[in-house]
Design a protein around this motif. Sequence first.
Motif, PDB file in Angstrom:
ATOM      1  N   LEU A 121     -22.858 -61.967 -48.407  1.00  0.00           N
ATOM      2  CA  LEU A 121     -23.436 -60.784 -49.040  1.00  0.00           C
ATOM      3  C   LEU A 121     -22.911 -59.500 -48.418  1.00  0.00           C
ATOM      4  O   LEU A 121     -22.647 -58.518 -49.103  1.00  0.00           O
ATOM      5  N   VAL A 122     -22.775 -59.512 -47.081  1.00  0.00           N
ATOM      6  CA  VAL A 122     -22.235 -58.333 -46.402  1.00  0.00           C
ATOM      7  C   VAL A 122     -20.754 -58.198 -46.736  1.00  0.00           C
ATOM      8  O   VAL A 122     -20.278 -57.116 -47.091  1.00  0.00           O
ATOM      9  N   GLY A 123     -20.060 -59.319 -46.679  1.00  0.00           N
ATOM     10  CA  GLY A 123     -18.606 -59.315 -46.919  1.00  0.00           C
ATOM     11  C   GLY A 123     -18.232 -58.761 -48.269  1.00  0.00           C
ATOM     12  O   GLY A 123     -17.313 -57.937 -48.373  1.00  0.00           O
ATOM     13  N   ILE A 124     -18.964 -59.166 -49.306  1.00  0.00           N
ATOM     14  CA  ILE A 124     -18.556 -58.737 -50.655  1.00  0.00           C
ATOM     15  C   ILE A 124     -18.796 -57.248 -50.901  1.00  0.00           C
ATOM     16  O   ILE A 124     -18.312 -56.698 -51.883  1.00  0.00           O
ATOM     17  N   GLN A 125     -19.510 -56.570 -49.972  1.00  0.00           N
ATOM     18  CA  GLN A 125     -19.716 -55.133 -50.161  1.00  0.00           C
ATOM     19  C   GLN A 125     -18.396 -54.363 -50.101  1.00  0.00           C
ATOM     20  O   GLN A 125     -18.315 -53.239 -50.564  1.00  0.00           O
ATOM     21  N   TRP A 126     -17.367 -54.991 -49.524  1.00  0.00           N
ATOM     22  CA  TRP A 126     -16.072 -54.299 -49.415  1.00  0.00           C
ATOM     23  C   TRP A 126     -15.208 -54.484 -50.667  1.00  0.00           C
ATOM     24  O   TRP A 126     -14.143 -53.918 -50.769  1.00  0.00           O
TER      25      TRP A 126
END
Lengths: 148, 214
Positions: free
Chosen positions: A15-20
């Motif tokens: 979830l954090v990763g896809i924010q980029w």
Amino acid sequence: MRWLKIAAVATVVVLVGIQWIPTPLNRGDTRADKDFIALYAPPARTGTLLKTACYDCHSNHTDYPWYSRFQPVAMFLGNHIEEGKKDLNLSEFGDYSPRRQRSKLKAMSSQIEDGAMPLTSYRLIHWNANLSKADEKAVLGWLKSEIK
Amino acid sequence: MKRILLTLAVAGVLSSCGNNDTSKQAADQTETAHNATEHEEHGDHDGHGDHVASSVSGNTSVNGPVRKSDQASAILDGYLAMKDALASDNSAKAAASGEMMVKAFASFDRASLDPKQQASYDDTVDDAREHAEHIGTNSGKIDHQREHFDVLSKDMTDLIAVVGSDRTLYQDYCPMYNNKKGANWLSTSKEIKNPYMGSKMSTCGSMKTEIVPQ
């Protein structure tokens, strides 16, 4: 228990990763000489309804809700906007030939009449896109009067 | 532009829907007559069907004959397959025919038309292609496919007026479709198989115009 922890951590990481993942904002040309409302000059109320219920996905300018900049919502919305604009772009309505404009007007009217538009997923979030029966009648009445 | 040989079958309209129900026939007759006047009032300029409707009251519009040409034969094949699929309520087959039409448009020899014809061709085909494409991607939504088929049928009538036809076509009319606004379609047989109502009311409709390419 241990697997559950790993799964939870993995979910957070994803979830954090896809924010980029970048999703471009829908901010294209909105020229008055091509804009649907400017060209067809509907009654004020109908114009407002079209803006709130259609323009977010069917024009070159989206009013984004605050949560829409988070992934995966942004991707989901971006996809909808892209699809929506492919079928009907109200910001570039003036570029359609007269024949296609008539076709589009007809399709707009039948999509609203069938309840296919606005999309249910859109209406769930944008409560003001829920057209009341009276609103719907006003919009449809006007659209049909334009289909000559 | 084109002279359509009309066998304007007013009698055919009368005997169109519900062949065994006279009261309904009478109702349909009024409906059709009403449609004809309505179209005239609006002065519609795209539907050739409307010219036919006008001719009931003596305003026959003068059209040149449809050219005998097999240029659009692949497009017509796709359209007619779509018409048959919709008449038999086969949404998947209608979608496949839509894709067929898109391919046929892509391989059409546009360069063989003169500049004026090209302009009308482009105008019509831009719209027609979009409808065919859309019908192609909406397998399973037959009502929606029919809505687009209505406009596509108008485009096809205009298209053959420009590029010609390799076969005799009949322009048929269904007075009931779209809340009794009515809709046209093209067919190669005199027998009515209604693509708008499907098997529910397969024989509803009437032949309006016979288009014989010359």
